[in-house]
Write an enzyme that holds these catalytic residues in place. Structure first.
Site, short mmCIF file in Angstrom:
data_model
loop_
_atom_site.label_atom_id
_atom_site.label_comp_id
_atom_site.label_asym_id
_atom_site.label_seq_id
_atom_site.Cartn_x
_atom_site.Cartn_y
_atom_site.Cartn_z
N ASP A 80 23.20 -37.76 -19.02
CA ASP A 80 22.15 -36.99 -19.67
C ASP A 80 21.95 -37.50 -21.08
O ASP A 80 22.91 -37.88 -21.76
CB ASP A 80 22.46 -35.48 -19.65
CG ASP A 80 23.75 -35.11 -20.35
OD1 ASP A 80 23.77 -35.04 -21.60
OD2 ASP A 80 24.75 -34.87 -19.63
N ASP A 129 19.67 -25.49 -20.52
CA ASP A 129 20.90 -25.69 -21.31
C ASP A 129 21.13 -24.43 -22.12
O ASP A 129 20.47 -24.19 -23.14
CB ASP A 129 20.72 -26.92 -22.20
CG ASP A 129 21.95 -27.19 -23.08
OD1 ASP A 129 22.95 -26.46 -22.96
OD2 ASP A 129 21.89 -28.15 -23.87
N GLU A 156 24.06 -22.51 -24.07
CA GLU A 156 25.44 -22.77 -24.54
C GLU A 156 25.58 -22.31 -25.99
O GLU A 156 24.76 -21.56 -26.51
CB GLU A 156 25.76 -24.25 -24.40
CG GLU A 156 24.77 -25.16 -25.13
CD GLU A 156 25.27 -26.59 -25.24
OE1 GLU A 156 26.36 -26.77 -25.83
OE2 GLU A 156 24.58 -27.51 -24.74
#
Length: 556
Positions: A81, A170, A172
């Protein structure tokens, strides 16, 4: 769509994002280095930050892309990624090292678009990789729905073309001190609600559940260890040679981000499965024809509203379905894509969807019938609905018999029940507004109604001596009369005599004098016991029968 942050906070956020913003695993990497996952935004200019996660636009320096020192690879299909921090990637080199898929950063919050996304996304595909886009969530910056829309509008879409991975969220550690603590100053309930808002909107926009990137530690801290998202693919971050425990709600992972230090550029990932499994993951096991035809059905009927599920396949005959606010679309290779909703959908569901006798729909709902009715065709029959009768299935010989008398426009009107079985000799029947259709293997399907049906019922239907009907009503008799044949006899009706059965030796005698055209006319009673035998009265006399005397006719 847009940020809901106060102007000063938004200014600080944009300053901290710089040209590259945050990226997958940035918090975990800092934690592994013994640092805080959240970095305060720089207040001035000067040398670049040694770990360039956050910096001002003035101090941002693009790091050189070079081979990373770590050689160990987690089990599975290899991938990577990347984000703006990696800039221009030598994708052929990554392919030669063994990478077969890639996630590239597209967006962050509702104010940041990666300038590297287009070239990275295209470059990965050009060398043969399956690629996908990811969105770095800033949950306190704006709603989940707004960020999903921003993501999809700037590269985060999906199609089952075999080269596109599911959109990736994503979610986080908060990298920006201006947005609060590691959980963005949000409660677990607020965080779960935000994620659900994002997921629901992604499904509505793309027809697919997004994958979720997170760590087990952050998930426990910030969602209260929610188990609500186990249906979403999991992209787990764990920089170790073992993946460790899963976040609550998942028993396994789809992708493991196992290193931020090689062997690949950016972060190194492994897909949990084979190359063919990865290909299926990309398409969501959705045939291209299914996706195309479902989308065409959506375009043709805006009333369906937004999708509330992804396209789900694995049904009988290779079928798929997708749920929308206003109905469901089912697709199969044999039937194409058709919409079911409301009472017809409920009736179809009650008989087992595509696994029942009806199979898949072969048309959408069709209106314009008598009294506001509608119908829908299926592989194995038809469902008709009207305001007065509700939705009922007709199929096989009974449907053919109903059709022959003019469907709902005939004397039977609409069905008021489905087919009902359990009758003598394997028979079935179905009720209609204006009568009943009975079917048996020996007699086929025939209609009974009105006075003849009542007379047959009085003789215990098919269980009596008449058995099943062997014809429909037959008219054209004297004085407007009609009759219907049964296995064990006949029922006659006329306005002057009512409906009565006629069978056996008495019927033979009745026939010998010319049926209703003879002097006896029509029967006015059923057979009844008389002396040592039976008798039946007629408009013009009586017929008697006994075992010793046989039959005799007495005229009035």
């Amino acid at each position: 769509m847009g940020s809901t942050l106060p102007a000063d906070t938004l200014r600080k956020l944009k300053n901290a994002q710089g040209p590259f913003g945050a990226h997958l695993g940035q918090g975990l990497k800092r934690l592994k280095e013994g640092l805080s996952a959240t970095v305060s935004a720089p207040t001035g200019t000067g040398s670049p930050v040694s770990n360039p996660v956050l910096m001002t636009r003035a101090t941002a320096v693009l790091p050189a892309v070079s081979a990373a020192p770590t050689a160990w690879m987690a089990p599975g299909v290899q991938g990577l990624d990347v984000s703006g921090w990696q800039g221009s990637v030598d994708w052929q080199s990554q392919w030669n090292q063994g990478a077969r898929f890639a996630y590239t950063k597209a967006t962050e919050g509702t104010t940041y678009i990666s300038s590297a996304f287009g070239s990275q996304y295209t470059g990965a595909a050009d060398v043969g990789m399956i690629r996908g886009a990811y969105h770095f969530a800033l949950p306190s910056e704006s709603s989940g729905a707004d960020q999903a829309r921003f993501f999809v509008s700037n590269g985060g879409g999906w199609s089952p073309d075999g080269v596109t991975l599911p959109p990736l969220l994503d979610i986080e550690y908060n990298p920006y001190s201006s947005l609060g603590d590691t959980c963005y100053n949000m409660s677990a309930g607020q965080m779960v609600g935000w994620i659900q808002d994002f997921v629901n909107t992604m499904v509505a926009l793309t027809g697919r559940l997004p994958a979720i990137y997170t760590t087990t530690d952050w998930w426990s801290q910030c969602t209260g260890n929610s188990a609500a998202f186990g249906a979403d693919p999991l992209h787990i971050a764990s920089y170790s040679t073992s993946v460790g425990p899963m976040p609550n709600g998942w028993n396994s992972y789809n992708v493991w981000q196992y290193s931020s230090a090689g062997p690949f550029v950016g972060d190194s990932d492994a897909f949990n499965g084979s190359s063919s499994d990865l290909a299926s993951f990309a398409t969501n096991d959705v045939p291209a024809a299914a996706a195309e035809q479902i989308q065409a059905a959506v375009t043709a009927d805006p009333g369906l509203g937004s999708a509330t599920s992804p396209i789900i396949c694995g049904l009988a005959g290779g079928g798929c379905y997708q749920i929308f606010e206003g109905g469901v679309i089912h697709w199969s290779p044999a039937t194409g894509a058709h919409i079911t909703d409301g009472a017809i959908n409920t009736a179809w569901a009650a008989q087992g969807w595509e696994n029942g006798g009806l199979g898949y729909p072969t048309s959408n709902e069709i209106g314009g019938l008598k009294d506001g009715g509608v119908y829908q065709n299926f592989q194995g029959g038809v469902i008709h609905w009207s305001p007065a009768t509700g939705a009922h299935i007709t199929d096989g010989a009974i449907n053919t018999a109903w059709a022959a008398q003019g469907w709902e426009n005939g004397g039977l009107g609409y069905p008021t029940s489905n087919e009902i079985g359990g009758l003598k000799d394997g028979g079935v029947y179905q009720n209609f507004q204006g009568g009943v259709i009975h079917w048996s293997p020996a007699t086929g399907a025939h209609i009974t109604r009105a006075a003849i049906d009542a007379a047959w019922a009085g003789l215990d239907w098919e269980n009596g001596f008449l058995g099943y009907p062997t014809s429909n009503e037959i008219g054209g008799l004297k004085d407007g009369g009609v009759y219907q044949s049964f296995q064990g006899g006949v029922i006659y009706w006329s306005a002057g005599s009512g409906a009565h059965s006629n069978a056996g030796a008495i019927r033979t005698a009745y026939a010998s004098q010319g049926w209703e055209n003879g002097l006896l006319g029509y029967p006015t009673t059923n057979e009844y016991a008389s002396g040592g035998g039976v008798a039946q009265d007629y408009q013009g006399g009586r017929i008697t029968w006994s075992g010793t005397a046989g039959t005799a006719i007495a005229y009035k």
